[in-house]
Design a protein around this motif. Structure first.
Motif, PDB file in Angstrom:
ATOM      1  N   VAL A   1       0.862  -1.181   0.000  1.00 10.59           N
ATOM      2  CA  VAL A   1       0.000   0.000   0.000  1.00 10.59           C
ATOM      3  C   VAL A   1       0.896   1.227   0.000  1.00 10.59           C
ATOM      4  CG1 VAL A   1      -1.779   1.292   1.231  1.00 10.59           C
ATOM      5  CG2 VAL A   1      -1.812  -1.221   1.274  1.00 10.59           C
ATOM      6  N   GLU A   2       0.661   2.112  -0.964  1.00 13.74           N
ATOM      7  CA  GLU A   2       1.387   3.377  -1.008  1.00 13.74           C
ATOM      8  C   GLU A   2       0.394   4.502  -0.775  1.00 13.74           C
ATOM      9  OE1 GLU A   2       4.581   4.308  -1.405  1.00 13.74           O
ATOM     10  OE2 GLU A   2       5.267   2.211  -1.339  1.00 13.74           O
ATOM     11  N   PHE A   3       0.713   5.341   0.218  1.00 12.93           N
ATOM     12  CA  PHE A   3      -0.159   6.484   0.501  1.00 12.93           C
ATOM     13  C   PHE A   3       0.326   7.692  -0.303  1.00 12.93           C
ATOM     14  CE2 PHE A   3      -0.655   3.715   4.197  1.00 12.93           C
ATOM     15  CZ  PHE A   3      -2.038   3.637   4.263  1.00 12.93           C
ATOM     16  N   ILE A   4      -0.573   8.259  -1.098  1.00 15.26           N
ATOM     17  CA  ILE A   4      -0.230   9.366  -1.976  1.00 15.26           C
ATOM     18  C   ILE A   4      -1.145  10.550  -1.676  1.00 15.26           C
ATOM     19  CG2 ILE A   4       0.676   7.877  -3.795  1.00 15.26           C
ATOM     20  CD1 ILE A   4      -2.002   8.080  -5.225  1.00 15.26           C
ATOM     21  N   ASP A   5      -0.759  11.736  -2.149  1.00 15.91           N
ATOM     22  CA  ASP A   5      -1.539  12.953  -1.876  1.00 15.91           C
ATOM     23  C   ASP A   5      -2.805  13.030  -2.721  1.00 15.91           C
ATOM     24  OD1 ASP A   5       0.339  13.803  -0.027  1.00 15.91           O
ATOM     25  OD2 ASP A   5       1.511  14.890  -1.533  1.00 15.91           O
ATOM     26  N   GLU A   6      -2.717  12.499  -3.943  1.00 18.93           N
ATOM     27  CA  GLU A   6      -3.859  12.567  -4.852  1.00 18.93           C
ATOM     28  C   GLU A   6      -3.683  11.527  -5.946  1.00 18.93           C
ATOM     29  OE1 GLU A   6      -6.156  15.849  -7.722  1.00 18.93           O
ATOM     30  OE2 GLU A   6      -4.084  16.182  -7.083  1.00 18.93           O
ATOM     31  N   VAL A   7      -4.786  10.898  -6.349  1.00 15.65           N
ATOM     32  CA  VAL A   7      -4.735  10.013  -7.505  1.00 15.65           C
ATOM     33  C   VAL A   7      -4.715  10.896  -8.752  1.00 15.65           C
ATOM     34  CG1 VAL A   7      -5.912   8.224  -8.823  1.00 15.65           C
ATOM     35  CG2 VAL A   7      -5.961   8.158  -6.325  1.00 15.65           C
ATOM     36  N   PRO A   8      -3.720  10.749  -9.627  1.00 15.57           N
ATOM     37  CA  PRO A   8      -3.678  11.593 -10.836  1.00 15.57           C
ATOM     38  C   PRO A   8      -4.891  11.345 -11.710  1.00 15.57           C
ATOM     39  CG  PRO A   8      -2.059   9.820 -10.966  1.00 15.57           C
ATOM     40  CD  PRO A   8      -2.593   9.794  -9.577  1.00 15.57           C
ATOM     41  N   LYS A   9      -5.317  12.402 -12.407  1.00 16.09           N
ATOM     42  CA  LYS A   9      -6.521  12.320 -13.233  1.00 16.09           C
ATOM     43  C   LYS A   9      -6.182  12.524 -14.711  1.00 16.09           C
ATOM     44  CE  LYS A   9      -8.907  12.465  -9.306  1.00 16.09           C
ATOM     45  NZ  LYS A   9      -7.842  12.856  -8.348  1.00 16.09           N
ATOM     46  N   THR A  10      -7.022  11.946 -15.569  1.00 19.52           N
ATOM     47  CA  THR A  10      -6.907  12.175 -16.997  1.00 19.52           C
ATOM     48  C   THR A  10      -7.541  13.518 -17.339  1.00 19.52           C
ATOM     49  OG1 THR A  10      -9.038  11.195 -17.596  1.00 19.52           O
ATOM     50  CG2 THR A  10      -7.156   9.695 -17.365  1.00 19.52           C
ATOM     51  N   SER A  11      -7.525  13.847 -18.624  1.00 21.59           N
ATOM     52  CA  SER A  11      -8.078  15.129 -19.070  1.00 21.59           C
ATOM     53  C   SER A  11      -9.578  15.223 -18.884  1.00 21.59           C
ATOM     54  CB  SER A  11      -7.734  15.356 -20.543  1.00 21.59           C
ATOM     55  OG  SER A  11      -8.305  14.343 -21.345  1.00 21.59           O
ATOM     56  N   VAL A  12     -10.266  14.101 -18.652  1.00 24.87           N
ATOM     57  CA  VAL A  12     -11.711  14.140 -18.427  1.00 24.87           C
ATOM     58  C   VAL A  12     -12.065  13.713 -17.003  1.00 24.87           C
ATOM     59  CG1 VAL A  12     -12.332  13.887 -20.846  1.00 24.87           C
ATOM     60  CG2 VAL A  12     -11.951  11.844 -19.477  1.00 24.87           C
ATOM     61  N   GLY A  13     -11.087  13.748 -16.105  1.00 22.83           N
ATOM     62  CA  GLY A  13     -11.362  13.531 -14.690  1.00 22.83           C
ATOM     63  C   GLY A  13     -11.352  12.097 -14.216  1.00 22.83           C
ATOM     64  N   LYS A  14     -10.963  11.149 -15.072  1.00 23.64           N
ATOM     65  CA  LYS A  14     -10.868   9.759 -14.637  1.00 23.64           C
ATOM     66  C   LYS A  14      -9.519   9.527 -13.950  1.00 23.64           C
ATOM     67  CE  LYS A  14     -13.393   8.157 -18.746  1.00 23.64           C
ATOM     68  NZ  LYS A  14     -13.347   7.237 -19.897  1.00 23.64           N
ATOM     69  N   PHE A  15      -9.440   8.457 -13.148  1.00 23.98           N
ATOM     70  CA  PHE A  15      -8.160   8.077 -12.560  1.00 23.98           C
ATOM     71  C   PHE A  15      -7.189   7.713 -13.692  1.00 23.98           C
ATOM     72  CE2 PHE A  15      -9.899   6.437  -8.210  1.00 23.98           C
ATOM     73  CZ  PHE A  15     -10.230   7.742  -7.874  1.00 23.98           C
ATOM     74  N   SER A  16      -6.002   8.288 -13.642  1.00 20.55           N
ATOM     75  CA  SER A  16      -4.995   7.999 -14.666  1.00 20.55           C
ATOM     76  C   SER A  16      -4.051   6.913 -14.153  1.00 20.55           C
ATOM     77  CB  SER A  16      -4.201   9.257 -15.034  1.00 20.55           C
ATOM     78  OG  SER A  16      -3.204   8.946 -15.975  1.00 20.55           O
ATOM     79  N   LYS A  17      -4.397   5.670 -14.442  1.00 17.28           N
ATOM     80  CA  LYS A  17      -3.540   4.566 -13.997  1.00 17.28           C
ATOM     81  C   LYS A  17      -2.254   4.512 -14.813  1.00 17.28           C
ATOM     82  CE  LYS A  17      -7.268   1.852 -12.032  1.00 17.28           C
ATOM     83  NZ  LYS A  17      -7.880   0.525 -11.890  1.00 17.28           N
ATOM     84  N   LYS A  18      -2.319   5.047 -16.022  1.00 15.49           N
ATOM     85  CA  LYS A  18      -1.105   5.133 -16.833  1.00 15.49           C
ATOM     86  C   LYS A  18      -0.053   5.962 -16.107  1.00 15.49           C
ATOM     87  CE  LYS A  18       0.587   6.934 -21.258  1.00 15.49           C
ATOM     88  NZ  LYS A  18       0.213   7.673 -22.499  1.00 15.49           N
ATOM     89  N   THR A  19      -0.476   7.088 -15.528  1.00 11.39           N
ATOM     90  CA  THR A  19       0.454   7.945 -14.779  1.00 11.39           C
ATOM     91  C   THR A  19       0.990   7.227 -13.559  1.00 11.39           C
ATOM     92  OG1 THR A  19      -0.778   9.894 -15.529  1.00 11.39           O
ATOM     93  CG2 THR A  19       0.719  10.197 -13.662  1.00 11.39           C
ATOM     94  N   LEU A  20       0.117   6.486 -12.878  1.00 14.21           N
ATOM     95  CA  LEU A  20       0.560   5.736 -11.697  1.00 14.21           C
ATOM     96  C   LEU A  20       1.547   4.638 -12.080  1.00 14.21           C
ATOM     97  CD1 LEU A  20      -2.717   5.399  -9.591  1.00 14.21           C
ATOM     98  CD2 LEU A  20      -0.671   6.713  -8.988  1.00 14.21           C
ATOM     99  N   ARG A  21       1.274   3.971 -13.199  1.00 17.23           N
ATOM    100  CA  ARG A  21       2.208   2.929 -13.629  1.00 17.23           C
ATOM    101  C   ARG A  21       3.587   3.515 -13.948  1.00 17.23           C
ATOM    102  NH1 ARG A  21      -2.645   0.291 -15.739  1.00 17.23           N
ATOM    103  NH2 ARG A  21      -2.617   1.568 -17.626  1.00 17.23           N
TER     104      ARG A  21
END
Length: 541
Positions: free
Chosen positions: A511-531
């Motif tokens: 488990v990694e605690f982060i400040d914010e889940v990055p978002k795509t240009s339309v507000g979805k979670f950007s798992k690509k950025t997390l990867r």
């Protein structure tokens, strides 16, 4: 033997003329940096007619692409009708694209003119010289203090409208299959791909938003589209609301949860729609606002966490109305409205049903298929496969043939890239995106289901699960978790919470605690950025 019915094209001029003639008294309210502005549909219609003349005066070709780089406003709605009703093609540019992507889509679509809100001019202007086909930039002054460049290509929206005579006749588009609007996909690998909507598809899609088991838009509704008007035409809500005769409230550039909550309360909004991250941000404010007028909170763009929907039900008595679709499906394909077979279910069972993506709306056909063999899978809620879609507002191909036929089957169905199971009533349950599944020891783990269970923890604000390479199991899940302000949570506490809720082998390895889940240009979670962020991450042995 042929039917003896009139042959009238299904085209957007009908939506405009119906609104102009029958609903001129209805309100259009827009928030802007200069304050809130209210107008009527009748006044708006005159401006649409002036704008039609402006497009002629600017020399936009007969089917020229008209780019918009705008917030959700009544001015943007003017462009929504003026461009397609004059035979041009509305091209809503995503204001959150990276500069190189913005340049690519504008050039690929061959936009001839771009209308831009003054508040967004600092984002657009640095790339203007790279826009190969754009001859004119029209600035819509929304009260922001951004500097307007002294450049012969720049024109003022209000000055153009004031100098133009309103188009006096009836708008007409004879070929219902002519292009009306286009959007480009987001969050894909490689360059965005263009999806071109026809007048026919736009009208049919608008009609389904009025049906009771979809959004049920009706003349008495007050509608606030939070979902951006550059994102799949705001889920068809603007056209549907005009067709039904609703009042419309636009949030403008201030998309903060506080501003949206205030508008919902002040204007007694009955229907609103946005992605889960919007409603996550507003959840702490629910007790401070009277939202009793709301009858539908449409939520889509990504899977709606069950815990989020239930939090709204408990706070204001209204859970999320889950919808699913994508740019390629115009986008509404399913809506999870309650059905009669849910009546005898427990509240917990109904909550599970609401968390599903729902049943296909009329005229949309769905199937699930084995992604390797193409074999169609049964609707037993156990078998899962790639979700495929067909219908009159489902894309048949991408603009200019981009991507080849990779996303379409030999018999013409759209491969959505989503993995789903379907129950015997046709209710879709998304398991995951094919690229987001975690394959552990030859078995699949649904990142969506695991995220839902993590976000059920009262201290968790957001969570995203990604696959991390593992020497023994191929992949294992890594949980990226955002803790609510003022709360505390350890990895051990979270795993202890999850233990009775998921299979043991589904438990995240870290488990990694982060400040914010990055978002795509339309507000979805950007798992690509997390990867990318956790590339090379070493899991505990």
């Amino acid at each position: 033997m042929l039917g003896l019915m009139q042959d009238r094209p299904l085209s957007l001029p009908h939506v405009f003329h119906r609104a102009e003639r029958m609903f001129g008294h209805k309100r259009l309210i827009t928030a802007s940096p200069a304050g809130e502005r209210e107008t009527t549909v009748a006044e708006w219609a005159v401006r649409v007619r002036r704008l039609a003349t402006v497009l002629d005066d600017l020399g936009v070709s007969a089917d020229g692409r008209v780019g918009t780089f705008c917030w959700n406003t009544d001015r943007h709605l003017e462009l929504y009708l003026a461009a397609p009703c004059t035979g041009r093609v509305l091209h809503t540019l995503n204001i959150r694209l990276f500069p190189e992507q913005l340049v690519y889509v504008a050039n690929h679509a061959e936009d001839e003119v771009v209308f831009v809100d003054r508040s967004l001019l600092p984002v657009l202007w640095p790339v203007v010289d790279q826009l190969e086909t754009v001859r004119t930039i029209v600035v819509i002054d929304d009260g922001a203090d951004a500097e307007i460049p002294s450049d012969p290509r720049v024109r003022d929206y209000e000055e153009l409208l004031a100098a133009a005579e309103p188009f006096a006749g009836r708008f007409s588009v004879e070929d219902e299959n002519a292009a009306a609007a286009m959007c480009y996909t987001s969050g894909t690998t490689g360059n965005p791909k263009g999806v071109v909507y026809s007048h026919r598809s736009a009208v049919l899609h608008s009609m389904v938003t009025l049906t009771a088991d979809a959004f049920g838009l009706a003349e008495r509704d007050v509608v606030l589209p939070v979902v951006p008007m550059f994102h799949a035409n705001a889920w068809g809500i603007p056209y549907g609301a005009l067709l039904a005769g609703c009042d419309l409230v636009f949030p403008g550039p201030n998309m903060s949860p506080a501003a949206i909550a205030s508008q919902l309360e002040r204007h007694r909004v009955t229907v609103t729609g946005g992605v889960p991250t919007i409603w996550m941000g507003m959840r702490p404010l629910l007790a401070d606002h009277d939202l009793s007028a709301l009858r539908a909170i449409i939520c889509g763009g990504s899977a709606v966490p069950r815990a989020l929907s239930e939090a709204y039900r408990e706070a204001i008595g209204l859970p999320m109305l889950h919808a699913w679709g994508m740019t390629e499906t115009s986008p509404i394909a399913t809506v999870s409205t309650p059905r009669s077979h849910h009546a005898g279910w427990t509240e917990d069972q109904r909550a599970d049903a609401r968390a599903r993506q729902g049943q296909a709306v009329p005229f949309v056909e769905l199937r699930i298929a084995d992604p390797d063999t193409g074999e169609e899978m049964p609707w037993d809620d156990e078998a899962s496969g790639e979700l495929q879609a067909a219908g009159p507002w489902i894309a048949a191909e991408y603009y200019r043939g981009e991507g080849g036929g990779a996303q379409f089957t030999a018999d013409g169905w759209l491969k959505t890239g989503d993995v789903a199971a379907v129950d015997r009533w046709g209710f879709v349950r998304l398991v995951d995106r094919t690229k987001d599944l975690v394959k552990s020891g030859g078995e699949w783990i649904s990142s969506v289901d695991l995220e839902n269970e993590i976000m059920a923890h009262p201290a968790v604000a957001e969570a995203a699960v990604i696959a991390i390479p593992h020497e023994k199991w191929t992949e294992r899940p890594l949980a990226c978790v955002v803790v609510k302000p003022g709360e505390s949570l350890t990895a051990d506490e979270l795993l202890e919470f999850l233990a009775p809720r998921v299979a043991k082998w589904w438990l995240p390895d870290a488990v990694e605690f982060i400040d914010e889940v990055p978002k795509t240009s339309v507000g979805k979670f950007s798992k690509k950025t997390l990867r990318e962020k956790f590339d090379g991450y070493s899991l505990p042995s």
